[in-house]
Design a protein around this motif. Structure first.
Motif, short mmCIF file in Angstrom:
data_model
loop_
_atom_site.label_atom_id
_atom_site.label_comp_id
_atom_site.label_asym_id
_atom_site.label_seq_id
_atom_site.Cartn_x
_atom_site.Cartn_y
_atom_site.Cartn_z
N PHE A 86 0.87 -1.18 0.00
CA PHE A 86 0.00 0.00 0.00
C PHE A 86 0.90 1.23 0.00
O PHE A 86 1.78 1.35 0.86
N ARG A 87 0.67 2.11 -0.95
CA ARG A 87 1.59 3.22 -1.19
C ARG A 87 0.82 4.55 -1.26
O ARG A 87 -0.30 4.60 -1.78
N ALA A 88 1.43 5.59 -0.74
CA ALA A 88 0.91 6.96 -0.91
C ALA A 88 1.97 7.77 -1.61
O ALA A 88 3.13 7.81 -1.17
N THR A 89 1.60 8.40 -2.72
CA THR A 89 2.53 9.23 -3.48
C THR A 89 2.00 10.65 -3.53
O THR A 89 0.84 10.87 -3.87
N LEU A 90 2.86 11.60 -3.20
CA LEU A 90 2.46 12.99 -3.05
C LEU A 90 3.14 13.83 -4.13
O LEU A 90 4.37 13.96 -4.15
N LEU A 91 2.36 14.35 -5.03
CA LEU A 91 2.87 15.23 -6.08
C LEU A 91 2.70 16.68 -5.64
O LEU A 91 1.80 16.99 -4.87
N PRO A 92 3.56 17.59 -6.07
CA PRO A 92 4.59 17.40 -7.09
C PRO A 92 5.93 16.88 -6.57
O PRO A 92 6.83 16.61 -7.34
N SER A 93 6.10 16.71 -5.25
CA SER A 93 7.40 16.32 -4.71
C SER A 93 7.75 14.86 -5.03
O SER A 93 8.90 14.48 -4.97
N ARG A 94 6.73 14.05 -5.34
CA ARG A 94 6.90 12.61 -5.55
C ARG A 94 7.37 11.88 -4.30
O ARG A 94 7.97 10.80 -4.36
N THR A 95 7.13 12.47 -3.16
CA THR A 95 7.39 11.79 -1.89
C THR A 95 6.50 10.55 -1.81
O THR A 95 5.31 10.61 -2.16
N THR A 96 7.05 9.44 -1.36
CA THR A 96 6.29 8.20 -1.29
C THR A 96 6.46 7.56 0.09
O THR A 96 7.56 7.48 0.62
N LEU A 97 5.34 7.13 0.64
CA LEU A 97 5.34 6.28 1.83
C LEU A 97 4.72 4.96 1.42
O LEU A 97 3.79 4.92 0.59
#
Length: 404
Positions: free
Chosen positions: A256-267
């Protein structure tokens, strides 16, 4: 066979084709920056020189282009064509580009885009250098998708086919992308099996391909996600935009992944996380990004900031030391009050707060109602959180902490 439109209604295909004539193109150029509030006067003026049906079609398309700017940007939106459903359901360019990039990084050389809509995802894939078969069963939507590929100079990479996606042979393609319709005549569809086509069919089609991505609503229950998929929730600028199920080589089933744009930070997590600790409100409050919450990864934020939840049922994280991350919006807390409108009003008057941001989790109070009752006045700004702390209705007042 498609039914003929009623005699008093224009054929939508003919109306769309008229927009692509030199006269239609000139009208759309003229209407690029028109004011919708002046539309009646504009229509009256244009009908003196152009057919009424063409003027109506051009005005409708101009409105759709203005709405589409938020997703596609000025340059693309005013060259592309849209349908009302197409604008509503199209993927934002930044998100579609991110997804296309994941395929490109894995060496995907061709994609069958099933339920392509007006072509936003096909365009992103083509711009990543990947040839695309874009399929939609609606004749007007397919024609719009073809026109968009041509308008953006991508017709050599995008083949558009009007067909039922369930009859498409995807075997010749490296990957499949499926974006089922999640809206019906009564609005949004929340049951994945009521998508068109159903989630079960889309999953089956994805599992047959070497690689696949399946776009679903962000609110899909985790139990509806099969063990074969890597699930990713994507936000852009703090707003959750979609969830994607990834299948095949290069993806990790059960993650299970969370990707945050625009930084492309991923947990990411490949299994259930332990329940985070719960404790008193510290000096700082952290609001996890919606994608982090949807992916059930708030415990990772708690661990990273060395903090705790303020309530076991509320996704607010608190810490005693400062912490900033692309995965959270952080605030320095100055006051903690039991829920009491009079006390809040007195405190805001004392602090001369004229601008109040209201956030809530676990409270039924509407932000606009609260702002109206506060009768704000003064040069300062503050943020109030209406929430629960250890089960008790609570108001927290603070100010944003800027990210470095």
């Amino acid at each position: 066979m498609n039914a003929l439109p009623p005699a008093d209604q224009p054929d939508p295909l003919a109306a769309f084709d008229a927009l692509r004539t030199p006269e239609g193109s000139a009208l759309l150029d003229e209407l690029r920056d028109h004011d919708p509030a002046q539309e009646l006067a504009t229509a009256t003026r244009l009908r003196r020189a152009h057919p009424a049906a063409l003027v109506s079609a051009a005005l409708g398309q101009a409105r759709l282009r203005q709405r589409a700017v938020a997703k596609f940007g000025e340059a693309d939106a005013h060259r592309m064509f849209f349908t009302p459903n197409g604008v509503e359901q199209a993927t934002r360019t930044s998100v579609a580009g991110y997804r296309a990039g994941r395929f490109a990084e894995l060496g995907v050389r061709s994609v069958a885009d099933l339920c392509c809509g007006i072509g936003g995802d096909a365009i992103a894939l083509a711009r990543a250098g990947i040839p695309v078969l874009a399929v939609d069963r609606d004749p007007l939507t397919a024609r719009v998708a073809r026109a968009n590929a041509e308008a953006l100079g991508l017709q050599d990479l995008v083949e558009v086919r009007c067909a039922d996606v369930t009859g498409i042979d995807t075997a010749p393609y490296d990957a499949v992308f499926v974006d089922p319709a999640r809206r019906g005549g009564r609005g949004r569809i929340f049951d994945p099996e009521a998508y068109s086509p159903p989630l079960s069919w889309a999953t089956e089609a994805a599992l047959k391909a070497p690689r696949a991505a399946l776009k679903i609503a962000p609110g899909v229950p985790h139990e509806a996600i099969g063990p074969q998929a890597e699930a990713e929730w994507i936000s852009d600028g703090g707003d959750v935009k979609e969830a994607v199920l990834w299948f095949g080589k290069g993806f990790t089933p059960g993650t299970f992944r969370a990707t945050l744009l625009p930084s492309r930070t991923t947990l990411a997590s490949d299994g259930p996380l332990p329940a985070p600790p719960v404790g008193p409100v510290g000096r700082y409050l952290h609001e996890p990004d919606g994608a982090v919450i949807r992916a059930h990864l708030v415990a990772q934020v708690v661990e990273r900031c060395g903090g705790r939840l303020i309530d076991e049922t509320i996704a607010y994280v608190t810490s005693d030391a400062p912490y900033t991350s692309a995965a959270t919006a952080s605030y320095e807390i100055t006051d903690q009050l039991p829920f009491n409108m009079k006390k809040l009003k007195a405190l805001l008057r004392e602090r001369q707060v004229g601008v109040l941001t209201v956030k809530k989790r676990g409270s039924a109070v509407e932000p606009e109602e609260l702002r109206r009752k506060m009768k704000l006045q003064g040069p300062h700004a503050a943020t109030v959180f209406l929430t629960r702390v250890a089960g008790a209705p609570t108001m927290l007042i603070g100010r944003p902490v800027e990210r470095p």
